[in-house]
Design an enzyme around this catalytic site. Structure first.
Site, PDB file in Angstrom:
ATOM      1  N   SER A  34      -8.664  -7.881   2.753  1.00  0.00           N
ATOM      2  CA  SER A  34      -9.351  -7.918   4.047  1.00  0.00           C
ATOM      3  C   SER A  34      -8.671  -7.012   5.046  1.00  0.00           C
ATOM      4  O   SER A  34      -9.288  -6.584   6.015  1.00  0.00           O
ATOM      5  CB  SER A  34      -9.305  -9.334   4.630  1.00  0.00           C
ATOM      6  N   HIS A  76     -14.915  -5.185  -0.563  1.00  0.00           N
ATOM      7  CA  HIS A  76     -14.617  -6.350   0.285  1.00  0.00           C
ATOM      8  C   HIS A  76     -15.829  -7.269   0.367  1.00  0.00           C
ATOM      9  O   HIS A  76     -16.801  -6.956   1.050  1.00  0.00           O
ATOM     10  CB  HIS A  76     -14.186  -5.864   1.675  1.00  0.00           C
ATOM     11  N   GLU A 104     -18.325  -4.519   1.865  1.00  0.00           N
ATOM     12  CA  GLU A 104     -17.822  -3.274   2.452  1.00  0.00           C
ATOM     13  C   GLU A 104     -17.131  -2.499   1.323  1.00  0.00           C
ATOM     14  O   GLU A 104     -16.210  -3.017   0.690  1.00  0.00           O
ATOM     15  CB  GLU A 104     -16.821  -3.584   3.577  1.00  0.00           C
ATOM     16  N   ASN A 162     -14.202  -7.192  10.336  1.00  0.00           N
ATOM     17  CA  ASN A 162     -13.019  -7.809  10.948  1.00  0.00           C
ATOM     18  C   ASN A 162     -12.529  -7.015  12.150  1.00  0.00           C
ATOM     19  O   ASN A 162     -11.980  -7.578  13.094  1.00  0.00           O
ATOM     20  CB  ASN A 162     -11.898  -7.960   9.915  1.00  0.00           C
TER      21      ASN A 162
END
Ligand SMILES: NC(=O)c1ccc[n+]([C@@H]2O[C@H](COP(=O)([O-])OP(=O)(O)OC[C@H]3O[C@@H](n4cnc5c(N)ncnc54)[C@H](O)[C@@H]3O)[C@@H](O)[C@H]2O)c1
Length: 490
Positions: free
Chosen positions: A119, A140, A152, A190
C-alpha cells in the site's frame, strides 16, 4: 502476455482474497504461506469467504468447489517455479518484501512478472532488489479483494513497456477496473484519502467539531459511505499512522505529518476495529472530549433568518410551517452563510443570539457558534434544525466549517495530482469511487459544486489557516478565471 498460472504469497486478509479473485476468473493459483499453521488460517479465510458467497446465493456450491479446486496451498516457495505471475501480500515491511523478491527472482522463470500488493512501500526499491526490475510492478488490490472493483497497477521508471499493459488487461479479466499509475507514495487512493482523514483528526484536535458531528456531516452531507473516524477505525489507526509517515517522508508536506492524536491513540492501543477500540468501540472510545449534548429541549422561542435570501426563505418557511414565529427581536438569529459569521454577529444589538447556519446537501445544517454565541442560542438552533428534519452539526465559526474544510483541500489535492501528470481525471474519479465507495469522484464533485465555489472556499481556508496547500491549485484558479465549468477530459 497471457497469465494462466499465478502464485500468491501470504494468505492473510488480502492474499486470501486475491487468490480467490484469480481462481474465480478461472486461473490456477498456488497459494504460499509461511508455515503450516498460517496455511491452515489461509485455507480458513478462503473457505469462509466462498462459503458466505454460497450462503448469500451468489455462488452455487459446485462453483465454490471449482474455485477452491483451482487453488493449491503450500508452504514451499519453490512450488512457484512454473507460474506466469506472483502477487505478494505479506506484511508491509520492506526488508521482508525485499528478501522474498530476491528469492522469487531466483525461483521463477526470467519472464515471470513479480507483483507486490504493497500500500505504501516503494515498488522501485522492491524491483531494484531483483535481477528483473523491468518485470516488477505493483498490483494494489482493495479490501475485501473479492468485492472491491479497483486495482492500482503501479509501474516504475524501469518497468518494461508492455508489462503494465499486460497486468492491466489481467485486472480487466478479473472483473476489476485497473488504474495505471507511477510509483509515488500512496498511489491515487491513499494519497488523496489519508491526508483527508488526518485533517479530520486535526480539526477534532482544534475543537472545530466533535467526532460524531464530523462523521455525520461527511456521511449525510456529502453522501460518503463512512465518516472519517469510522473509516480510520476500519483501516486501523496504526496502518493509517504508518501510511501518513510514508507520505510525509516523500512529500515533507506538514499536512502529511501524522496527527499527534493518531500517535497517542496507537500508543495507547486504540487501533480501531482490530483492537475493539479506537475512535469508537464497545470497551471505550475516543470522541475528542466533545461536551455531552444537552438532552433536554431548549425552551424554543422566536427566530429570525438572515443571510442568503433564497435559502433563507426556504429555511424560514420550514420553520414557520413547523409553527415557529419569526420576530424582529428573536431569541436566535440564524445567519445563513458559508463563511464565518462573527462579523455579522458583532453588528447585532445582542451578538450572543447569532448562530451561523450552513446547509449541506438536503440533510445537514452546520451550526457555527462564534466566540460570543450563548449556549442558549446554540441549543435553540440545534433544536430548530431537528424539528425541520435537518441533522445539526455544531461547530466553531471557522472558515469552511466542517464539510468544506475537509472536502475542498481533498479536491484541491486531486487537481494538483492530475495537473502533475500523475493520473488522468477519469482514473482519479474511478479510483475514488471504486476504491473508497465514494458516490462521485473528486472531479465530478468539483463540477457539481461549481469550480468557482470551491476555488473561493479554498481561498477562504488559505486566508484563515495560512496553510500553503489550501491555496487553490493554479489549474483550478485558471479555469475559474477563464469561466470554464468543466475540467478538460482526454
Ligand atoms: N489490509 C488491507 O486493507 C490492505 C489493503 C491493500 C493492501 N494491503 C497490503 O497487503 C499486504 C498484506 O496485508 P494484509 O492486511 O493481508 O496482512 P496480513 O497480516 O493479514 O497477512 C499477511 C500474511 O502473510 C503471511 N506471511 C508472512 N510472512 C510470509 C512469508 N515469508 N511467506 C509467506 N507468507 C508470509 C502471514 O502469515 C499472513 O498470513 C501488505 O503489503 C499491505 O500493505 C493491505
Amino acid at each position: 502476455m497471457a497469465f494462466e498460472r499465478v502464485g500468491v504469497v501470504g494468505l492473510g486478509t488480502m492474499g486470501a482474497g486475491i487468490a480467490e479473485v484469480f481462481a474465480r476468473a478461472g486461473l490456477r493459483v498456488i497459494g504460499v504461506e509461511a508455515d503450516a499453521e498460517a496455511l491452515a488460517r489461509g485455507r480458513g479465510h478462503l473457505e469462509r469467504s466462498t462459503g458466505k458467497a454460497v450462503d448469500k446465493g451468489r455462488l452455487a456450491p459446485e462453483q465454490r468447489d471449482e474455485i477452491l479446486g483451482r487453488i493449491t496451498l503450500t508452504t514451499s516457495r519453490e512450488d512457484l517455479r512454473d507460474v506466469d505471475l506472483v502477487v505478494e501480500a505479506i506484511p508491509e515491511i520492506l526488508d521482508y518484501k525485499i528478501s522474498l523478491f530476491k528469492d522469487l527472482d531466483r525461483i521463477c522463470e526470467p519472464g515471470t512478472v513479480l507483483a507486490t500488493n504493497t500500500s505504501s512501500l516503494s515498488v522501485t526499491a522492491i524491483a531494484a532488489a531483483t535481477g528483473r526490475p523491468g518485470r516488477v510492478v505493483g498490483m494494489h488490490f482493495f479490501n475485501p479483494a473479492p468485492v472491491m472493483k479497483l486495482v492500482e497497477v503501479v509501474g516504475t521508471v524501469v518497468t518494461e513497456p508492455g508489462v503494465v499493459a499486460d497486468v492491466t488487461a489481467l485486472a480487466g479479466r478479473l472483473g476489476k477496473t485497473a488504474v495505471a499509475v507511477g510509483d509515488r507514495a500512496g498511489f491515487v487512493v491513499n494519497r488523496l484519502l489519508l491526508p483527508y482523514l488526518n485533517h479530520a483528526a486535526a480539526l477534532m484536535e482544534l475543537g472545530v467539531a466533535g467526532r460524531d458531528d464530523i462523521d455525520a456531516a461527511m456521511r449525510l452531507g456529502v453522501g460518503l459511505p463512512m465518516g472519517p473516524f469510522g473509516l480510520l477505525d476500519l483501516i486501523g489507526l496504526d496502518t493509517a499512522y504508518e501510511v501518513m509517515g510514508v507520505l510525509f517522508d516523500e512529500t515533507r508536506d506538514r499536512r502529511h505529518a501524522p496527527s499527534p492524536l493518531l500517535r497517542e491513540l496507537v500508543t495507547a492501543g486504540l487501533l480501531g476495529r482490530k483492537s475493539g477500540r479506537g475512535f469508537y468501540g464497545e470497551s471505550g472510545a475516543y470522541d475528542g472530549g466533545a461536551p455531552h449534548r444537552e438532552q433536554a429541549r431548549s425552551r424554543l422561542g422566536t427566530f429570525k433568518v438572515v443571510g442568503y435570501e433564497d435559502e433563507g426563505d426556504g429555511l424560514a418557511e420550514r420553520l414557520r410551517a413547523a409553527g415557529f414565529k419569526p420576530s424582529e427581536d428573536p431569541d436566535v438569529v440564524l445567519c445563513l452563510a458559508d463563511r464565518p459569521v462573527i462579523e455579522h454577529a458583532v453588528r447585532l444589538p445582542d451578538p450572543a443570539r447569532m448562530v451561523g447556519v450552513h446547509l449541506v446537501g438536503e440533510q445537514v445544517a452546520e451550526l457555527a457558534s462564534t466566540a460570543l454565541t450563548s449556549e442558549r442560542a446554540a441549543t435553540a438552533a440545534r433544536d430548530l434544525m431537528k424539528i425541520v428534519g435537518l441533522t445539526p452539526v455544531p461547530c466553531k465559526d471557522r472558515a469552511g466549517f466542517v464539510v468544506d474544510a475537509l472536502l475542498f483541500p481533498f479536491l484541491n489535492d486531486a487537481v494538483r495530482m492530475y495537473d502533475a501528470g500523475y493520473a488522468s481525471i477519469e482514473d482519479i474519479d474511478a479510483a475514488m469511487r471504486l476504491g473508497c465507495g465514494y458516490p462521485a469522484g473528486p472531479f465530478e464533485m468539483l463540477e457539481s459544486f461549481g469550480l468557482a465555489r470551491v476555488r473561493d472556499g479554498l481561498r477562504a481556508l488559505y486566508t484563515e489557516y495560512r496553510e500553503p496547500a489550501f491555496a487553490p491549485a493554479s489549474l483550478l484558479d485558471q479555469l475559474v478565471t477563464a469561466d470554464v465549468s468543466e475540467f478538460p477530459r482526454r
